[in-house]
Structure formats: C-alpha cells, structure tokens
Scaffold this motif. Structure first.
Motif, PDB file in Angstrom:
ATOM      1  N   ASN A  95      25.983  21.490  64.685  1.00 16.76           N
ATOM      2  CA  ASN A  95      24.962  22.513  64.408  1.00 16.76           C
ATOM      3  C   ASN A  95      24.874  22.802  62.873  1.00 16.76           C
ATOM      4  OD1 ASN A  95      23.065  24.098  65.208  1.00 16.76           O
ATOM      5  ND2 ASN A  95      24.347  26.140  65.700  1.00 16.76           N
ATOM      6  N   SER A  96      24.667  21.362  62.280  1.00 18.14           N
ATOM      7  CA  SER A  96      24.446  21.247  60.852  1.00 18.14           C
ATOM      8  C   SER A  96      23.922  20.026  60.491  1.00 18.14           C
ATOM      9  CB  SER A  96      25.952  21.531  60.268  1.00 18.14           C
ATOM     10  OG  SER A  96      26.772  20.573  60.465  1.00 18.14           O
ATOM     11  N   VAL A  97      23.426  19.928  59.114  1.00 19.83           N
ATOM     12  CA  VAL A  97      22.948  18.715  58.613  1.00 19.83           C
ATOM     13  C   VAL A  97      24.114  17.726  58.224  1.00 19.83           C
ATOM     14  CG1 VAL A  97      21.669  17.888  56.610  1.00 19.83           C
ATOM     15  CG2 VAL A  97      20.692  19.721  57.714  1.00 19.83           C
ATOM     16  N   ASP A  98      23.795  16.354  58.395  1.00 23.14           N
ATOM     17  CA  ASP A  98      24.933  15.399  57.960  1.00 23.14           C
ATOM     18  C   ASP A  98      24.549  15.152  56.433  1.00 23.14           C
ATOM     19  OD1 ASP A  98      26.220  12.832  57.106  1.00 23.14           O
ATOM     20  OD2 ASP A  98      25.785  11.973  58.957  1.00 23.14           O
ATOM     21  N   GLU A  99      25.378  15.847  55.754  1.00 25.72           N
ATOM     22  CA  GLU A  99      25.115  16.177  54.410  1.00 25.72           C
ATOM     23  C   GLU A  99      25.009  14.688  53.399  1.00 25.72           C
ATOM     24  OE1 GLU A  99      27.708  19.097  52.267  1.00 25.72           O
ATOM     25  OE2 GLU A  99      27.188  20.384  53.908  1.00 25.72           O
ATOM     26  N   ASP A 100      26.074  13.699  53.784  1.00 27.82           N
ATOM     27  CA  ASP A 100      26.123  12.415  53.367  1.00 27.82           C
ATOM     28  C   ASP A 100      24.916  11.514  53.406  1.00 27.82           C
ATOM     29  OD1 ASP A 100      28.972  13.078  52.257  1.00 27.82           O
ATOM     30  OD2 ASP A 100      29.851  12.343  54.136  1.00 27.82           O
ATOM     31  N   VAL A 108      26.823  24.910  46.051  1.00 30.95           N
ATOM     32  CA  VAL A 108      27.492  26.228  45.611  1.00 30.95           C
ATOM     33  C   VAL A 108      28.137  26.175  47.067  1.00 30.95           C
ATOM     34  CG1 VAL A 108      27.698  28.499  45.031  1.00 30.95           C
ATOM     35  CG2 VAL A 108      26.053  26.854  43.809  1.00 30.95           C
ATOM     36  N   SER A 109      29.514  26.062  47.182  1.00 28.02           N
ATOM     37  CA  SER A 109      30.049  26.138  48.318  1.00 28.02           C
ATOM     38  C   SER A 109      30.133  27.532  48.886  1.00 28.02           C
ATOM     39  CB  SER A 109      31.519  25.594  48.590  1.00 28.02           C
ATOM     40  OG  SER A 109      31.317  24.064  48.158  1.00 28.02           O
ATOM     41  N   GLU A 110      30.521  27.656  50.001  1.00 30.53           N
ATOM     42  CA  GLU A 110      30.675  28.886  50.808  1.00 30.53           C
ATOM     43  C   GLU A 110      31.050  30.283  49.763  1.00 30.53           C
ATOM     44  OE1 GLU A 110      32.218  26.508  51.894  1.00 30.53           O
ATOM     45  OE2 GLU A 110      31.355  25.960  53.849  1.00 30.53           O
ATOM     46  N   LEU A 111      29.832  31.127  49.726  1.00 25.39           N
ATOM     47  CA  LEU A 111      29.818  32.396  49.075  1.00 25.39           C
ATOM     48  C   LEU A 111      30.004  33.577  49.880  1.00 25.39           C
ATOM     49  CD1 LEU A 111      26.919  31.640  46.554  1.00 25.39           C
ATOM     50  CD2 LEU A 111      29.464  31.766  45.792  1.00 25.39           C
ATOM     51  N   GLY A 112      31.104  34.356  49.772  1.00 26.38           N
ATOM     52  CA  GLY A 112      31.194  35.721  50.391  1.00 26.38           C
ATOM     53  C   GLY A 112      29.886  36.725  50.311  1.00 26.38           C
ATOM     54  N   PRO A 113      29.809  37.654  51.007  1.00 30.47           N
ATOM     55  CA  PRO A 113      28.626  38.642  50.990  1.00 30.47           C
ATOM     56  C   PRO A 113      28.601  39.186  49.387  1.00 30.47           C
ATOM     57  CG  PRO A 113      29.630  38.829  52.772  1.00 30.47           C
ATOM     58  CD  PRO A 113      30.504  37.902  52.214  1.00 30.47           C
ATOM     59  N   GLY A 114      27.782  39.058  48.789  1.00 24.73           N
ATOM     60  CA  GLY A 114      27.689  39.794  47.548  1.00 24.73           C
ATOM     61  C   GLY A 114      28.050  38.942  46.219  1.00 24.73           C
ATOM     62  N   LYS A 115      28.788  37.824  46.570  1.00 24.18           N
ATOM     63  CA  LYS A 115      28.942  36.804  45.513  1.00 24.18           C
ATOM     64  C   LYS A 115      28.101  36.014  44.939  1.00 24.18           C
ATOM     65  CE  LYS A 115      33.334  38.294  46.295  1.00 24.18           C
ATOM     66  NZ  LYS A 115      33.789  39.393  45.123  1.00 24.18           N
ATOM     67  N   SER A 116      28.472  35.282  43.809  1.00 21.96           N
ATOM     68  CA  SER A 116      27.670  34.570  43.103  1.00 21.96           C
ATOM     69  C   SER A 116      28.300  33.326  42.648  1.00 21.96           C
ATOM     70  CB  SER A 116      26.900  35.182  41.676  1.00 21.96           C
ATOM     71  OG  SER A 116      26.119  36.309  42.163  1.00 21.96           O
ATOM     72  N   GLY A 117      27.497  32.197  42.359  1.00 24.71           N
ATOM     73  CA  GLY A 117      28.125  30.948  41.858  1.00 24.71           C
ATOM     74  C   GLY A 117      26.781  30.198  41.052  1.00 24.71           C
ATOM     75  N   ALA A 118      27.255  29.109  40.512  1.00 22.86           N
ATOM     76  CA  ALA A 118      26.226  28.367  39.738  1.00 22.86           C
ATOM     77  C   ALA A 118      26.665  26.928  39.877  1.00 22.86           C
ATOM     78  CB  ALA A 118      26.191  28.587  38.158  1.00 22.86           C
ATOM     79  N   LEU A 119      25.518  26.005  39.762  1.00 24.84           N
ATOM     80  CA  LEU A 119      25.495  24.809  40.011  1.00 24.84           C
ATOM     81  C   LEU A 119      24.486  23.907  38.854  1.00 24.84           C
ATOM     82  CD1 LEU A 119      26.164  21.740  41.406  1.00 24.84           C
ATOM     83  CD2 LEU A 119      24.065  22.336  42.872  1.00 24.84           C
ATOM     84  N   ASN A 133      24.250  25.221  54.839  1.00 27.86           N
ATOM     85  CA  ASN A 133      24.370  24.158  55.895  1.00 27.86           C
ATOM     86  C   ASN A 133      25.781  24.943  56.846  1.00 27.86           C
ATOM     87  OD1 ASN A 133      23.995  22.035  57.433  1.00 27.86           O
ATOM     88  ND2 ASN A 133      25.547  20.570  56.360  1.00 27.86           N
ATOM     89  N   VAL A 134      26.110  26.011  56.664  1.00 27.31           N
ATOM     90  CA  VAL A 134      27.069  26.805  57.446  1.00 27.31           C
ATOM     91  C   VAL A 134      26.643  26.668  58.841  1.00 27.31           C
ATOM     92  CG1 VAL A 134      28.045  29.071  58.196  1.00 27.31           C
ATOM     93  CG2 VAL A 134      27.865  28.550  55.569  1.00 27.31           C
ATOM     94  N   PRO A 135      27.395  26.342  59.773  1.00 34.38           N
ATOM     95  CA  PRO A 135      26.898  26.010  61.204  1.00 34.38           C
ATOM     96  C   PRO A 135      25.715  27.035  61.855  1.00 34.38           C
ATOM     97  CG  PRO A 135      29.109  25.399  60.936  1.00 34.38           C
ATOM     98  CD  PRO A 135      28.774  26.225  59.842  1.00 34.38           C
ATOM     99  N   GLY A 136      24.598  26.475  61.960  1.00 32.51           N
ATOM    100  CA  GLY A 136      23.611  27.353  62.694  1.00 32.51           C
ATOM    101  C   GLY A 136      22.571  27.956  61.672  1.00 32.51           C
ATOM    102  N   HIS A 137      23.102  27.803  60.359  1.00 38.73           N
ATOM    103  CA  HIS A 137      22.091  28.539  59.510  1.00 38.73           C
ATOM    104  C   HIS A 137      20.765  27.717  59.039  1.00 38.73           C
ATOM    105  CE1 HIS A 137      25.087  31.644  57.795  1.00 38.73           C
ATOM    106  NE2 HIS A 137      25.265  31.539  59.108  1.00 38.73           N
ATOM    107  N   TYR A 138      20.952  26.528  58.732  1.00 39.31           N
ATOM    108  CA  TYR A 138      19.765  25.560  58.714  1.00 39.31           C
ATOM    109  C   TYR A 138      18.686  25.519  59.778  1.00 39.31           C
ATOM    110  CZ  TYR A 138      17.086  21.327  57.833  1.00 39.31           C
ATOM    111  OH  TYR A 138      16.049  20.418  57.713  1.00 39.31           O
ATOM    112  N   GLY A 139      19.174  25.406  61.011  1.00 34.88           N
ATOM    113  CA  GLY A 139      18.441  25.409  62.146  1.00 34.88           C
ATOM    114  C   GLY A 139      17.758  26.881  62.333  1.00 34.88           C
ATOM    115  N   ALA A 140      18.112  27.849  61.706  1.00 35.83           N
ATOM    116  CA  ALA A 140      17.490  29.110  61.957  1.00 35.83           C
ATOM    117  C   ALA A 140      16.744  29.489  60.862  1.00 35.83           C
ATOM    118  CB  ALA A 140      18.815  30.212  61.906  1.00 35.83           C
TER     119      ALA A 140
END
Length: 150
Positions: A95-100, A108-119, A133-140
C-alpha cells in the motif's frame, strides 16, 4: 550547491514551507487518489501536502516540513517525475510507492504529530512530486506537485 553571483554574493537555497495535514485519524481514508490516476477527484482527500511556493529555481532547495496533524504520523519524500503523465510505481501489497524505482531524491522521515524537520537537496529543473509514503497515505491523496524551473 552555492553559486557566486556577479557581485560575489552567495545565492541562498530556495526555501519551501511544507504542511503535512489530515482531517484526523477517525476519518475514513479514501483510496484511488494517487497521482495521475484516471478519474482523480482530489476533493475526496482527507489528507494532503501543501507546499509554498509550489515552484522554485533549479539548485539547492530547503524544505521546512511540519506535520500539522493532531494524531497521525506523516513523512515527506521528494520524487522526480521522469514522465509527469505516468503514475509512480506502486506496490499494492505494501500500500505504498516503490521509492527506489520512483526516483526518491530525499526525505524527511516519519514525523510525529506537531513535529518538524528539514531537508536540503540540489534539484535540477523538472517536475517533482512531494509524497507521504506511510502505508495508505499516498493512495489517499497525500501528495503535491512541485516544479523546479531552469
């Protein structure tokens, strides 16, 4: 990559503010909202990605990413679209994209609610897709088109 201008000034990286949003974990995730799907109706999406600005010049780009969800983990991956008319390679069983295979340029890998990151990445001119690409999210529907101009 930093470039010196005619006056010797250093060009700063383009800055993009990214919001990862959803309508709450209790909302049913519709499927079939992946990029380039026939009959796509983005109005059905219960989660998504907003990037401002939606286009920058080629070169170094910094994505400041905030997970604006109150209860769901999200991530942001930069995908280069070699052919913008085609969908990204999808693995139904996961239920996700083949990233490779899709052209992953960084994340920016998995961020919990309210969290931030940079790339910060060096991007050539072209069309890109920002996805979760968390399972199901892209397709949603959790993706946004992004353009890098020459």
């Amino acid at each position: 990559m930093f470039m010196a201008g005619a006056a010797g000034a250093v060009q700063a990286a383009a800055l993009v503010q990214v919001s990862l949003w959803d309508k709450g974990a209790s909302m049913e995730m519709p499927m079939g909202l992946a990029y380039a799907m026939p009959g796509l109706d983005p109005a059905r999406a219960t989660m998504g990605i907003k990037a401002l600005p939606g286009a920058v010049k080629a070169g170094e780009v910094t994505f400041n990413v905030k997970n604006d969800s109150k209860d769901t983990v999200h991530e942001m991956i930069v995908m280069y679209l070699a052919d913008p008319s085609k969908p990204l390679p999808y693995v139904e069983a996961e239920n996700s994209v083949d990233e490779d295979r899709a052209g992953d340029k960084g994340e920016v890998s998995e961020l919990g609610p309210g969290k931030s990151g940079a790339l910060t990445v060096d991007l050539k001119a072209g069309k890109y897709l920002l996805i979760c690409n968390v399972p199901g999210h892209y397709g949603a529907g959790m993706w946004a088109e992004f353009t890098v101009d020459p």
